[in-house]
Design a protein around this motif. Structure first.
Motif, PDB file in Angstrom:
ATOM      1  N   ILE A  57       0.843  -1.194   0.000  1.00 21.38           N
ATOM      2  CA  ILE A  57       0.000   0.000   0.000  1.00 21.38           C
ATOM      3  C   ILE A  57       0.879   1.245   0.000  1.00 21.38           C
ATOM      4  CG2 ILE A  57      -1.694   1.335   1.319  1.00 21.38           C
ATOM      5  CD1 ILE A  57      -2.833  -1.131   0.027  1.00 21.38           C
ATOM      6  N   ALA A  58       1.881   1.258   0.861  1.00 23.85           N
ATOM      7  CA  ALA A  58       2.752   2.433   0.971  1.00 23.85           C
ATOM      8  C   ALA A  58       4.134   1.983   1.415  1.00 23.85           C
ATOM      9  CB  ALA A  58       2.185   3.438   1.960  1.00 23.85           C
ATOM     10  N   LYS A  59       5.164   2.474   0.728  1.00 26.47           N
ATOM     11  CA  LYS A  59       6.537   2.144   1.103  1.00 26.47           C
ATOM     12  C   LYS A  59       6.861   2.749   2.465  1.00 26.47           C
ATOM     13  CE  LYS A  59      10.668   0.413   0.303  1.00 26.47           C
ATOM     14  NZ  LYS A  59      10.891  -1.034   0.292  1.00 26.47           N
ATOM     15  N   TYR A  60       6.487   4.012   2.661  1.00 30.45           N
ATOM     16  CA  TYR A  60       6.630   4.685   3.948  1.00 30.45           C
ATOM     17  C   TYR A  60       5.325   5.402   4.265  1.00 30.45           C
ATOM     18  CZ  TYR A  60      11.627   3.833   3.524  1.00 30.45           C
ATOM     19  OH  TYR A  60      12.852   3.233   3.397  1.00 30.45           O
ATOM     20  N   TYR A  61       4.992   5.470   5.538  1.00 26.43           N
ATOM     21  CA  TYR A  61       3.709   6.068   5.901  1.00 26.43           C
ATOM     22  C   TYR A  61       3.778   6.670   7.305  1.00 26.43           C
ATOM     23  CZ  TYR A  61      -1.352   6.610   5.736  1.00 26.43           C
ATOM     24  OH  TYR A  61      -2.607   7.130   5.690  1.00 26.43           O
ATOM     25  N   TRP A  62       3.433   7.957   7.416  1.00 30.39           N
ATOM     26  CA  TRP A  62       3.333   8.602   8.720  1.00 30.39           C
ATOM     27  C   TRP A  62       1.916   8.407   9.257  1.00 30.39           C
ATOM     28  CZ3 TRP A  62       7.209  10.199  11.634  1.00 30.39           C
ATOM     29  CH2 TRP A  62       8.415  10.542  11.031  1.00 30.39           C
ATOM     30  N   LEU A  63       1.827   7.944  10.479  1.00 29.22           N
ATOM     31  CA  LEU A  63       0.523   7.628  11.071  1.00 29.22           C
ATOM     32  C   LEU A  63       0.433   8.250  12.465  1.00 29.22           C
ATOM     33  CD1 LEU A  63      -2.018   5.827  10.460  1.00 29.22           C
ATOM     34  CD2 LEU A  63      -0.910   4.062  11.831  1.00 29.22           C
ATOM     35  N   GLY A  64      -0.731   8.793  12.814  1.00 30.06           N
ATOM     36  CA  GLY A  64      -0.912   9.330  14.156  1.00 30.06           C
ATOM     37  C   GLY A  64      -0.718   8.248  15.211  1.00 30.06           C
ATOM     38  N   TYR A  65       0.014   8.568  16.284  1.00 30.58           N
ATOM     39  CA  TYR A  65       0.331   7.603  17.344  1.00 30.58           C
ATOM     40  C   TYR A  65      -0.840   7.594  18.333  1.00 30.58           C
ATOM     41  CZ  TYR A  65       3.922   4.845  19.785  1.00 30.58           C
ATOM     42  OH  TYR A  65       4.661   3.833  20.341  1.00 30.58           O
ATOM     43  N   GLY A  66      -1.804   6.699  18.108  1.00 28.51           N
ATOM     44  CA  GLY A  66      -3.008   6.634  18.932  1.00 28.51           C
ATOM     45  C   GLY A  66      -2.893   5.666  20.084  1.00 28.51           C
ATOM     46  N   LYS A  67      -3.968   5.607  20.883  1.00 25.71           N
ATOM     47  CA  LYS A  67      -3.996   4.789  22.099  1.00 25.71           C
ATOM     48  C   LYS A  67      -3.840   3.303  21.798  1.00 25.71           C
ATOM     49  CE  LYS A  67      -6.817   5.982  25.324  1.00 25.71           C
ATOM     50  NZ  LYS A  67      -8.028   6.227  26.146  1.00 25.71           N
ATOM     51  N   SER A  68      -4.482   2.827  20.731  1.00 33.65           N
ATOM     52  CA  SER A  68      -4.421   1.407  20.399  1.00 33.65           C
ATOM     53  C   SER A  68      -2.986   0.950  20.154  1.00 33.65           C
ATOM     54  CB  SER A  68      -5.277   1.118  19.174  1.00 33.65           C
ATOM     55  OG  SER A  68      -5.190  -0.233  18.789  1.00 33.65           O
ATOM     56  N   LEU A  69      -2.201   1.786  19.484  1.00 33.03           N
ATOM     57  CA  LEU A  69      -0.796   1.451  19.222  1.00 33.03           C
ATOM     58  C   LEU A  69       0.050   1.630  20.477  1.00 33.03           C
ATOM     59  CD1 LEU A  69       1.408   0.627  17.270  1.00 33.03           C
ATOM     60  CD2 LEU A  69       1.534   2.991  16.479  1.00 33.03           C
ATOM     61  N   ALA A  70      -0.236   2.669  21.268  1.00 32.79           N
ATOM     62  CA  ALA A  70       0.546   2.932  22.480  1.00 32.79           C
ATOM     63  C   ALA A  70       0.409   1.806  23.497  1.00 32.79           C
ATOM     64  CB  ALA A  70       0.120   4.258  23.099  1.00 32.79           C
ATOM     65  N   LYS A  71      -0.712   1.077  23.487  1.00 32.52           N
ATOM     66  CA  LYS A  71      -0.921  -0.022  24.429  1.00 32.52           C
ATOM     67  C   LYS A  71       0.116  -1.131  24.262  1.00 32.52           C
ATOM     68  CE  LYS A  71      -5.910   0.441  25.205  1.00 32.52           C
ATOM     69  NZ  LYS A  71      -5.866   0.498  26.666  1.00 32.52           N
ATOM     70  N   LEU A  72       0.759  -1.178  23.094  1.00 32.00           N
ATOM     71  CA  LEU A  72       1.764  -2.218  22.851  1.00 32.00           C
ATOM     72  C   LEU A  72       3.082  -1.924  23.550  1.00 32.00           C
ATOM     73  CD1 LEU A  72       1.222  -2.916  19.046  1.00 32.00           C
ATOM     74  CD2 LEU A  72       0.160  -4.049  21.010  1.00 32.00           C
TER      75      LEU A  72
END
Length: 317
Positions: A57-72
């Motif tokens: 889909i994308a070679k590089y991608y900036w994504l907002g750092y949300g709660k679901s990801l921070a839980k990891l």
């Protein structure tokens, strides 16, 4: 790795994606209505692909750092991720995300694909998380940045106990039979350990269970609910363990007392004399110290209970 034609995907339909974590950073946006600047946490992902087909889909991608990801927890370079999101076909050609169109909306249910990893908690609040990311940058901070750093420090103070008891190696529950379980409490807890349960964990919460270090069998899973914190898992199991040991000691104390009628009778005589006269041979309290001295005088040593256990079962009759 082939590149997918995004127009073949259905607009705003849920898909599973995989990606590789590169780094965390922050972006600064200035409010239009004022000169205030807001700082937001963000992550750089590499090789964002459709999970089912492997199409890029994308070679590089900036994504907002949300709660679901921070839980990891804190992520390291190369961490493999899987998540759900909806491609927004309406923004094809938008260059705001570097050279990549902003295709992914509402990402959720982030999961790590590595089976064993070092877990370190990070804040889930966006302000605190921004401060956490800023704290890793060796620079002089302006007034705005310092506010976010202060929010992160508050989080560290509030979560100090939990951070001090984190499990270092966290294997998946279906794989830990072949993994040596170690954690920061090795010196204290030699026979059991808290590990993350892949079976009980979900996208919202990590769940922990207690296992036997040698057999790897589960000793405590909180009635199949798991524990949200490592500290809670240890404290609950230790409480249960101590209660079981205490009940065993008291059963042994009662059994010993029933088989030593003379000692039982002597305790009664001493109790009556202290109650009536205020003392017995210099003892003014009928307590565990007196019982301990009586046991030593009778050469009753190496017992499976304490003088306190014996006193308590004697009182209960």
């Amino acid at each position: 790795m082939s590149t997918v034609n995004m127009k073949k995907l259905k607009n705003l339909t849920q898909y599973n994606f995989t990606a590789t974590f590169i780094k965390a950073d922050v972006i600064v946006r200035e409010r239009k209505s004022s000169s205030l600047k807001n700082i937001y946490p963000t992550v750089l992902l590499k090789n964002v692909c459709l999970a089912d087909t492997g199409e890029l889909i994308a070679k590089y991608y900036w994504l907002g750092y949300g709660k679901s990801l921070a839980k990891l927890g804190r992520l390291t370079l190369g961490t493999q991720l899987k998540f759900e999101a909806r491609p927004d076909i309406n923004v094809l050609g938008n260059k705001n995300n570097g050279d990549i169109a902003s295709l992914i909306t509402w990402p959720k249910n982030f999961r790590r694909l590595d089976k064993a990893y070092q877990y370190q908690a990070i804040p889930e609040d966006s302000h605190q998380l921004a401060g956490c990311i800023l704290s890793g940058k060796q620079q002089e901070y302006n007034e705005s940045e310092q506010w976010y750093l202060d929010q992160y420090k508050l989080w560290q103070e509030e979560n100090g106990d939990e951070l001090d008891t984190l499990v270092e190696e966290v294997p998946a529950i279906d794989n830990y039979q072949d993994i040596k379980v170690e954690d920061v409490l090795d010196d204290k807890l030699e026979k059991y350990a808290a590990i993350r349960s892949e079976e009980l964990s979900d996208s919202e919460n990590r769940k922990y269970v207690i296992i036997d270090r040698e057999t790897k069998k589960i000793l405590d899973d909180n009635n199949s609910l798991g524990y949200l914190k490592v500290k809670d898992a240890y404290e609950s199991y230790e409480h249960r363990l101590n209660n079981a040991k205490e009940r065993y000691r008291k059963r042994r104390a009662l059994s010993w007392l029933l088989n030593h009628a003379n000692f039982d009778k002597k305790l009664l005589e001493i109790y009556i004399e202290i109650t009536d006269k205020g003392q017995w041979e210099g003892y003014i309290s009928f307590d565990k110290k007196l019982v301990e001295d009586l046991l030593l005088q009778g050469n009753h040593t190496h017992l499976e209970f304490t003088s306190k256990d014996l006193l308590e079962v004697w009182y209960k009759g």
